[in-house]
Design a protein around this motif. Structure first.
Motif, short mmCIF file in Angstrom:
data_model
loop_
_atom_site.label_atom_id
_atom_site.label_comp_id
_atom_site.label_asym_id
_atom_site.label_seq_id
_atom_site.Cartn_x
_atom_site.Cartn_y
_atom_site.Cartn_z
N PRO A 18 -0.27 -7.95 6.78
CA PRO A 18 0.44 -7.02 5.89
C PRO A 18 0.91 -7.71 4.62
CG PRO A 18 1.26 -6.88 8.14
CD PRO A 18 0.38 -8.08 8.09
N SER A 19 1.21 -6.93 3.60
CA SER A 19 1.81 -7.50 2.39
C SER A 19 3.15 -8.13 2.74
CB SER A 19 2.01 -6.41 1.33
OG SER A 19 2.98 -5.47 1.77
N ASP B 124 5.90 -5.56 3.23
CA ASP B 124 5.87 -4.83 4.49
C ASP B 124 6.32 -5.72 5.65
OD1 ASP B 124 4.96 -2.59 3.19
OD2 ASP B 124 2.87 -2.86 3.76
N ASN C 221 -3.71 -8.38 -0.14
CA ASN C 221 -2.30 -7.96 -0.08
C ASN C 221 -1.39 -8.94 -0.81
OD1 ASN C 221 -2.53 -5.53 1.23
ND2 ASN C 221 -2.05 -6.32 3.27
N ALA D 103 -1.51 -6.32 -3.92
CA ALA D 103 -0.49 -5.49 -3.29
C ALA D 103 0.17 -4.58 -4.32
CB ALA D 103 0.56 -6.37 -2.62
N GLY D 104 0.30 -3.31 -3.98
CA GLY D 104 0.97 -2.36 -4.86
C GLY D 104 0.07 -1.73 -5.91
N THR E 241 -2.14 3.15 -3.70
CA THR E 241 -1.02 3.94 -3.18
C THR E 241 -0.42 3.33 -1.92
OG1 THR E 241 -2.62 5.33 -1.99
CG2 THR E 241 -1.88 6.09 -4.16
N ALA E 242 -1.17 2.46 -1.24
CA ALA E 242 -0.69 1.75 -0.06
C ALA E 242 -1.49 0.48 0.06
CB ALA E 242 -0.83 2.60 1.20
N ASP E 243 -0.97 -0.48 0.80
CA ASP E 243 -1.64 -1.76 1.00
C ASP E 243 -2.39 -1.75 2.33
OD1 ASP E 243 -0.52 -2.74 -1.40
OD2 ASP E 243 1.32 -3.34 -0.37
N LYS E 244 -3.27 -2.74 2.51
CA LYS E 244 -3.94 -2.90 3.81
C LYS E 244 -2.90 -3.03 4.91
CE LYS E 244 -5.89 -6.73 2.62
NZ LYS E 244 -6.67 -7.99 2.68
N ASP F 90 -4.03 0.12 5.28
CA ASP F 90 -4.45 1.41 4.73
C ASP F 90 -5.75 1.20 3.96
OD1 ASP F 90 -2.92 4.25 4.06
OD2 ASP F 90 -4.36 3.67 2.51
N ALA G 4 -6.65 2.57 1.24
CA ALA G 4 -6.53 2.92 -0.18
C ALA G 4 -6.99 1.82 -1.14
CB ALA G 4 -5.09 3.33 -0.49
#
Length: 218
Positions: free
Chosen positions: A50-51, A54, A108, A133-134, A137-140, A142, A144
């Motif tokens: 995660p970032s 997060d 991320n 990251a950022g 609309t969402a980071d891994k 996800d 996106a």
């Protein structure tokens, strides 16, 4: 077998560049600063992916920004001094580029630091875009940021898009985006964490990926 790729997306840390020790040292510096015991490498591998925002929100709650600053300052101080490129990583990028395969970075990592590192090692010309990251609309995990990168490449998601990464988070993001997750085993994540989203292929080294491409598609 993996299909011939139209595009290859790459994670950055511990996929193209080797800075695991820097990340471990920076994280444990933040943990100790926050009055917590440092984590061993197995614990960090289970939690990596995660970032920082997060992860730190989960671990430190309302004080996550304090821990994040300690982590970021430590990482920034150490990273450019210790950044190393994996053997044959640039050979792989060059091979893909010569064969018309679109490429991008999806990480991320903080965008400013990520883009600075990509330029610093001389790899920016290989990539259509560099997503951090950022940016999406969402980071891994996800999908996106992967879909954002593919939009920049003007290529739809599909099995013929590879996402090469080193973590279970990368494999999860690839699966959710409808792409083929390819694990580079620079620091293999715990197998149980990949059970729900297993990689479509896994390779020990960048040279092994090159050989697979040369044997099957060139």
């Amino acid at each position: 077998m993996l299909p011939k790729p139209k595009a290859v997306l790459f994670d950055w840390d511990d996929t193209i560049v080797h800075n695991w020790e820097t990340a471990v040292q920076s994280l444990n510096t933040a943990l100790v600063h926050m009055g917590m015991a440092p984590w061993d490498e197995n614990e960090i591998r289970r939690r990596s992916g995660p970032s920082a925002r997060d992860l730190f929100t989960q671990v430190f709650g309302d004080r996550w920004q304090e821990a994040d600053k300690v982590y970021f300052d430590t990482f920034r101080r150490l990273s450019l001094e210790n950044i190393k490129i994996f053997d044959h990583a640039e050979d792989l990028l060059r091979l893909l580029s010569m064969n018309g395969v679109a490429m991008a970075v999806v990480s991320n990592k903080r965008p400013a630091m990520l883009r600075h590192e990509v330029v610093h090692v001389g790899f920016r010309p290989y990539f259509a875009c560099v997503i951090g990251a950022g940016d999406a609309t969402a980071d891994k995990p996800d999908p996106a940021p992967l879909l954002m990168a593919l939009k920049e490449c003007n290529i739809p998601a599909g099995a013929d898009v590879w996402y090469i990464g080193d973590s279970h988070t990368d494999m999860m993001a690839a699966d959710r985006a409808g792409c083929s997750g390819v694990l580079i085993e620079t620091k293999t994540p715990p197998e149980d964490l990949m059970a729900a989203h297993p990689p479509k292929a896994r390779f020990a080294t960048h040279k092994n990926i090159m050989e697979f491409i040369q044997d099957n598609f060139i």
